[in-house]
Write a protein that holds these residues in place. Structure first.
Motif, PDB file in Angstrom:
ATOM      1  N   GLN A  74       0.847  -1.181   0.000  1.00  0.00           N
ATOM      2  CA  GLN A  74       0.000   0.000   0.000  1.00  0.00           C
ATOM      3  C   GLN A  74       0.890   1.242   0.000  1.00  0.00           C
ATOM      4  N   ARG A  77       0.298   5.611   3.858  1.00  0.00           N
ATOM      5  CA  ARG A  77      -0.806   6.508   4.144  1.00  0.00           C
ATOM      6  C   ARG A  77      -0.446   7.394   5.319  1.00  0.00           C
ATOM      7  N   LYS A 135      -7.290   8.393   5.907  1.00  0.00           N
ATOM      8  CA  LYS A 135      -8.266   7.381   6.336  1.00  0.00           C
ATOM      9  C   LYS A 135      -7.708   6.703   7.572  1.00  0.00           C
ATOM     10  N   LYS A 136      -8.474   6.749   8.596  1.00  0.00           N
ATOM     11  CA  LYS A 136      -8.015   6.198   9.870  1.00  0.00           C
ATOM     12  C   LYS A 136      -7.678   4.718   9.767  1.00  0.00           C
ATOM     13  N   ARG A 159      -7.952   1.442  11.117  1.00  0.00           N
ATOM     14  CA  ARG A 159      -8.885   0.879  12.087  1.00  0.00           C
ATOM     15  C   ARG A 159      -8.237  -0.136  13.015  1.00  0.00           C
ATOM     16  N   VAL A 160      -7.184  -0.718  12.539  1.00  0.00           N
ATOM     17  CA  VAL A 160      -6.533  -1.716  13.378  1.00  0.00           C
ATOM     18  C   VAL A 160      -5.882  -1.030  14.576  1.00  0.00           C
ATOM     19  N   ALA A 161      -5.168   0.004  14.289  1.00  0.00           N
ATOM     20  CA  ALA A 161      -4.518   0.744  15.368  1.00  0.00           C
ATOM     21  C   ALA A 161      -5.580   1.296  16.307  1.00  0.00           C
ATOM     22  N   ALA A 196      -8.475   0.105  16.832  1.00  0.00           N
ATOM     23  CA  ALA A 196      -9.067  -0.978  17.603  1.00  0.00           C
ATOM     24  C   ALA A 196      -8.173  -1.365  18.778  1.00  0.00           C
ATOM     25  N   THR A 253     -13.315  -3.089  18.068  1.00  0.00           N
ATOM     26  CA  THR A 253     -12.873  -3.416  16.718  1.00  0.00           C
ATOM     27  C   THR A 253     -13.895  -3.039  15.656  1.00  0.00           C
ATOM     28  N   GLY A 254     -15.135  -2.863  16.078  1.00  0.00           N
ATOM     29  CA  GLY A 254     -16.161  -2.556  15.093  1.00  0.00           C
ATOM     30  C   GLY A 254     -16.545  -3.785  14.293  1.00  0.00           C
TER      31      GLY A 254
END
Lengths: 334, 334
Positions: free
Chosen positions: B3, B6, B51-52, B54-56, B58, B64-65
DNA sequence: ATCTTTTGTGAAAGCGGTTTCACAGGTCGT
DNA sequence: ACGACCTGTGAAACCGCTTTCACAAAAGAT
């Protein structure tokens, strides 16, 4: 939320009398740890009932173990058993490989919104797309290096990795079967030909005409959209333009049932007057009376194949698109 | 994997000229940030296409959503369109609430293995179970404080939160309908009565007998397992012990189709000789000829309800089990 | 004008793993 | 016996975000 506090590496390390680094090595199968110490770690893990926190692991390693399964949310999803089966196949294989499937049922128009957002948030290791209408998003993601597998042939063939049923071969076999049963005027009820699979089934139908030396006719092709009602409409249309039609290949079972309903309403019978072949070999085909001759596609296998292609990609193995064979299941309707 | 790097909070914070803490506050809707600075942050986010991760997120927040959707992997999953629809309903509602569904299709016998492991690894905020056979695992998880919703009535009613179709009411309505159509000897083809829903539909059937003042008979009850073949077997059995049977309530459409097949094979007709009512109002009921009278349950709504109960629980709202109404859809078969 | 209270903010300590890097001790080759 | 190599291991940095805590500035109370 109020999970009873679970042990961490720190605890394991202490009870085993080693460093956290060593714990990590053991738990990740690094073989550079001395067997004795590895044993000590494993014992500690056992004793404390330790379970690795995957979130922390994901953050540190960059691998979440999550594969997104993206399904365009048009209503058909809610009715068509097809996708459920494919998804189940995917999920099962992924689980066997320590991966989880993140199911994203999202409205088409937001494929550029919520889903895109998610797939780019670093939460997934790869994405499996179902029934792609447009591949703009997929292209972007692929460019970003996200491993991708598409279920169904993608619209523009940009060397994506995909799995699909041999729709062409299925359409060919279905149509040839009708000819071999003595049909002379064989019509087709297509799916939405904007979809690759519907298009390919139609191509197979055409090919059968070519091979059989029969005379094709544009008015023997009626368009449906995979729904029961559209099958009825299309059949009426076919009967209208070709009262003498004696065979119909419907691009899915649902439309085939619609066609049969119309045929019977008009006092004709299947297969005596008109023979009908469907596609999918769904429960409907199996339970219908007369039993519906249909082109079987193994949807679970399709899902499994998709998952396997994903796994291979993650392992860095070069993979190629895969086409799964179909099989004509002959019943009473043709 | 590769990737393109980011941006992180660090970058946003710098461009906006604030601290990371403030960035976090703004991105999580904490209103204690001065509007001007919030605006600066938002601009920076916009500008950098942030873009946030999400793992971090969480890891740091403990949320975790992710909601697990657990489905017992017996083969029926791969055939029955039911679960696919429920799942789709669940997934859609969860997504609308910024939650993701983690689909776990797992063999029954490993419910204590892989799935349990996962659910306890802190990776999910809650779990929705489908078609529970045993609730040992669920009990354990509930005790650990994991929010849980069960789709279908759980076997032992341990004040779990669940959603279910009104199976009793459906069975009652179906049977009463047969009586109202003039049937005298109404049989039932049950599902696996080890499953709560099958049991409840049977109870509804019994209740109709009681209310109608008709004479029940044990031999008018034949057991099936929700499969087409079992429907055939059960119907033969019924005809065997009660040649004069004139009505049958099959606990699902598939078995109803099996029953009809047997009836027709014996030269009798539906609904003239024997009337048949199914359950589910699936595509099969809609496309069958004669059209199958069936008890409709809204499976998508079932999934949506499950998701909503989960969301409520996560929000700390007290919730109660929910029973969804059924509706008898009358067609030609009865 | 002085003493609380609010309000807004940043520094810093986690969250629980993974991974790099340096290094001690043992093995070899000659 | 001495330098060149492995092997196995731990210290520590780091992944990117959340949240506590302390504190400065502004507002309110007396």
């Amino acid at each position: 939320m109020a999970q009873t506090a679970r042990p961490t590496y720190a605890v394991i390390a202490k009870t085993a009398g080693v460093s956290e680094a060593t714990v990590s090595r053991v738990l990740n199968g690094d073989d550079s740890v001395h067997p004795d110490r590895a044993k000590r770690v494993q014992d500690a893990v056992e004793k404390l009932g330790y379970k690795k926190n995957r979130v922390a692991s994901a953050l540190a390693s960059g691998r979440t173990g999550l594969i997104a399964v993206v399904i365009d949310d048009d209503l058909s999803i809610f009715q068509d058993p097809f996708w459920g089966s494919v998804t189940a196949g995917v999920s099962r294989v992924l689980m066997e490989n320590e991966l989880q499937s993140l199911l994203m049922v999202s409205p088409v128009d937001s494929v550029d919104g919520a889903v895109a957002h998610y797939l780019q948030s670093g939460e997934v290791d790869g994405a499996i797309f179902f029934a792609l209408h447009s591949d703009a998003l997929v292209k972007r993601l692929a460019k970003q290096g996200l491993p991708i597998v598409i279920t169904g042939t993608p619209p523009s063939n940009d060397d994506f990795i995909f799995v699909d049923t041999d729709n062409f071969g299925g359409g060919l076999a279905a149509t040839k079967h009708l000819f071999s049963r003595g049909c002379q005027k064989v019509g087709i009820i297509t799916g939405d030909t904007g979809l690759t699979d519907a298009k390919q089934r139609l191509d197979g139908y055409h090919q059968a005409y070519r091979e059989g030396g029969h005379l094709p006719s544009k008015t023997l092709v009626a368009n449906g959209d995979y729904s029961f009602e559209s099958g009825k409409r299309a059949m009426r249309q076919l009967l209208d333009s070709h009262p003498g039609i004696d065979g119909v290949f419907a691009s899915n079972d649902l439309m085939a049932m619609g066609a049969i309903a119309v045929i019977q309403e008009l006092g004709k019978t299947v297969p005596e007057h008109i023979k009908v072949v469907g596609f999918d070999d769904s429960l409907i085909a199996q339970t219908a009376r007369p039993g519906l001759t249909s082109v079987r596609q193994d949807v679970v296998a399709l899902g499994e194949a998709a998952a396997n292609l994903m796994i291979a990609q993650l392992a860095g193995i070069e993979v190629e698109p895969k086409i799964l064979p179909t099989e004509l299941v002959v019943r009473e309707s043709a």
